[in-house]
Design a protein around this motif. Structure first.
Motif, PDB file in Angstrom:
ATOM      1  N   PHE A   1       0.895  -1.162   0.000  1.00  7.96           N
ATOM      2  CA  PHE A   1       0.000   0.000   0.000  1.00  7.96           C
ATOM      3  C   PHE A   1       0.925   1.201   0.000  1.00  7.96           C
ATOM      4  O   PHE A   1       1.703   1.372   0.944  1.00  7.96           O
ATOM      5  N   THR A   2       0.908   2.002  -1.054  1.00 12.66           N
ATOM      6  CA  THR A   2       1.920   3.064  -1.153  1.00 12.66           C
ATOM      7  C   THR A   2       1.615   4.222  -0.193  1.00 12.66           C
ATOM      8  O   THR A   2       2.456   4.600   0.598  1.00 12.66           O
ATOM      9  N   ARG A   3       0.385   4.748  -0.248  1.00 16.22           N
ATOM     10  CA  ARG A   3      -0.007   5.863   0.634  1.00 16.22           C
ATOM     11  C   ARG A   3      -1.456   6.215   0.316  1.00 16.22           C
ATOM     12  O   ARG A   3      -1.982   5.805  -0.728  1.00 16.22           O
ATOM     13  N   LEU A   4      -2.088   6.983   1.200  1.00 17.52           N
ATOM     14  CA  LEU A   4      -3.405   7.527   0.885  1.00 17.52           C
ATOM     15  C   LEU A   4      -3.186   8.702  -0.065  1.00 17.52           C
ATOM     16  O   LEU A   4      -2.525   9.674   0.296  1.00 17.52           O
ATOM     17  N   VAL A   5      -3.704   8.577  -1.281  1.00 15.93           N
ATOM     18  CA  VAL A   5      -3.449   9.622  -2.274  1.00 15.93           C
ATOM     19  C   VAL A   5      -4.555   9.581  -3.335  1.00 15.93           C
ATOM     20  O   VAL A   5      -4.950   8.507  -3.781  1.00 15.93           O
ATOM     21  N   ASP A   6      -5.096  10.763  -3.689  1.00 19.98           N
ATOM     22  CA  ASP A   6      -6.219  10.731  -4.624  1.00 19.98           C
ATOM     23  C   ASP A   6      -5.741  10.607  -6.073  1.00 19.98           C
ATOM     24  O   ASP A   6      -4.548  10.675  -6.359  1.00 19.98           O
ATOM     25  N   ILE A   7      -6.702  10.414  -6.965  1.00 16.14           N
ATOM     26  CA  ILE A   7      -6.390  10.104  -8.369  1.00 16.14           C
ATOM     27  C   ILE A   7      -5.561  11.203  -9.046  1.00 16.14           C
ATOM     28  O   ILE A   7      -4.739  10.927  -9.908  1.00 16.14           O
ATOM     29  N   THR A   8      -5.739  12.468  -8.616  1.00 14.65           N
ATOM     30  CA  THR A   8      -4.989  13.541  -9.279  1.00 14.65           C
ATOM     31  C   THR A   8      -3.511  13.533  -8.877  1.00 14.65           C
ATOM     32  O   THR A   8      -2.656  13.974  -9.627  1.00 14.65           O
ATOM     33  N   GLU A   9      -3.227  13.047  -7.695  1.00 11.14           N
ATOM     34  CA  GLU A   9      -1.854  13.109  -7.168  1.00 11.14           C
ATOM     35  C   GLU A   9      -1.081  11.806  -7.324  1.00 11.14           C
ATOM     36  O   GLU A   9       0.143  11.775  -7.253  1.00 11.14           O
ATOM     37  N   THR A  10      -1.797  10.692  -7.484  1.00 17.68           N
ATOM     38  CA  THR A  10      -1.096   9.400  -7.536  1.00 17.68           C
ATOM     39  C   THR A  10      -0.284   9.315  -8.829  1.00 17.68           C
ATOM     40  O   THR A  10      -0.647   9.893  -9.848  1.00 17.68           O
ATOM     41  N   THR A  11       0.825   8.610  -8.758  1.00 18.47           N
ATOM     42  CA  THR A  11       1.716   8.568  -9.924  1.00 18.47           C
ATOM     43  C   THR A  11       1.519   7.274 -10.709  1.00 18.47           C
ATOM     44  O   THR A  11       1.024   6.275 -10.184  1.00 18.47           O
TER      45      THR A  11
END
Ligand SMILES: NC(=O)c1ccc[n+]([C@@H]2O[C@H](COP(=O)([O-])OP(=O)(O)OC[C@H]3O[C@@H](n4cnc5c(N)ncnc54)[C@H](O)[C@@H]3O)[C@@H](O)[C@H]2O)c1
Length: 262
Positions: A104-114
């Motif tokens: 699980f990489t991190r809590l991150v929304d669709i705009t910020e995820t790489t």
């Protein structure tokens, strides 16, 4: 202890820490010989393990059980094959495959995820389960006496979780892969099921459990009066890998204290 897995051999991927460690330990307590497969031998830093100075296979052996460690990256099918060869060489055959390794990489929304996070998450969480299931099922078919596959998915594979688009996609893939594969495997009396845990206290979630505000929110959203621990996941795996699950296949078992029931 009821010796439910007496005489069986299990591989548990991601067995060095958290849920995988609890699954491996529980299976050994129930009489299984366990191949502990992981990219690292020691438990991850930041987990909640008892006796964290011991590797999982050492802990099992200390308790009188049978276990070996194999270095295995689930994204590499050859390494999975080699773990199965170890199970057969050391303990005679493979009976149970638990595809637990995940990230699980991190809590991150669709705009910020790489893009990189997306690819890595799918590679470990979904392709890793594909690799483990495919190799185990081929082995089970060759052995000709059934077998059990348990895939660790997540509630993120059943409902949308905010700020977890890649993780939820990978786990949704695991759930439906489990269902589809169960159909192919039923004629061979091979059970293929999934466990879908809610938030469980492991190294993977430590930073969120340590955040008081997050912890409060999680507690309020969880009907059961406590949050999840790895033993909850291990107990569900034992049901699906044990003798009482003979006619259960293609099922996704939610283990979340009621989090997703409303
Ligand atoms: N902790 C939770 O809240 C939670 C909730 C739902 C589902 N899950 C799932 O449970 C499983 C175990 O998670 P955990 O919380 O115990 O995490 P964890 O990080 O504590 O343990 C994961 C283990 O997997 C190993 N691993 C990572 N990548 C690997 C690879 N490529 N090949 C082999 N081993 C690898 C790690 O070394 C580690 O020992 C994962 O599939 C996770 O997605 C966890």
């Amino acid at each position: 202890m009821t010796d439910q897995l007496s005489g069986q051999t299990a591989i548990v991927t991601g067995a060095s820490s958290g849920n995988g460690r609890a699954i491996a330990k529980t299976f050994a307590e129930e009489g299984a010989a366990v191949v502990c497969a992981d990219i690292i031998e020691d438990p991850r830093e930041g987990g909640y393990e008892d006796k964290s100075e011991l590797t999982t296979h050492d802990l099992i052996q200390e308790n009188g059980g049978d276990a070996v460690f194999v270095e295995c990256d689930v994204t590499d099918r050859e390494q999975i094959r080699s773990a199965i060869d170890t199970a057969v060489d050391e303990f005679g055959q493979l009976d149970i495959m638990v595809n637990n390794a995940g990230i699980f990489t991190r809590l991150v929304d669709i705009t910020e995820t790489t893009q990189e996070e997306w690819h890595k998450t799918i590679e470990v969480n979904l392709t890793g389960v594909w690799n483990g299931t495919k190799e185990a099922v081929e082995q089970f078919v060759e052995q000709g006496n059934g077998g059990k596959v348990v895939n660790i998915a997540s509630i993120g594979g059943l409902v949308g979780l905010q700020a977890e688009p890649a993780y939820s996609a990978s786990k949704g893939g695991v759930v439906n892969f489990t269902r589809a594969t169960a159909l192919d495997c039923a004629p061979h009396e091979i059970n293929v099921n999934a466990v879908c845990p809610g938030w469980i206290s492991t190294a993977m979630t430590r930073e969120y459990f340590d955040d008081d505000e997050f912890w409060e929110q999680l507690s309020e959203s969880t009907p059961w009066p406590r949050l999840g621990v790895p033993q909850d996941v291990a107990d569900a795996c034992l049901i699906l890998a044990g003798p009482y699950a003979e006619w259960i296949t293609g099922h996704a078992l939610t283990v979340d204290g009621g989090y997703t029931t409303r």
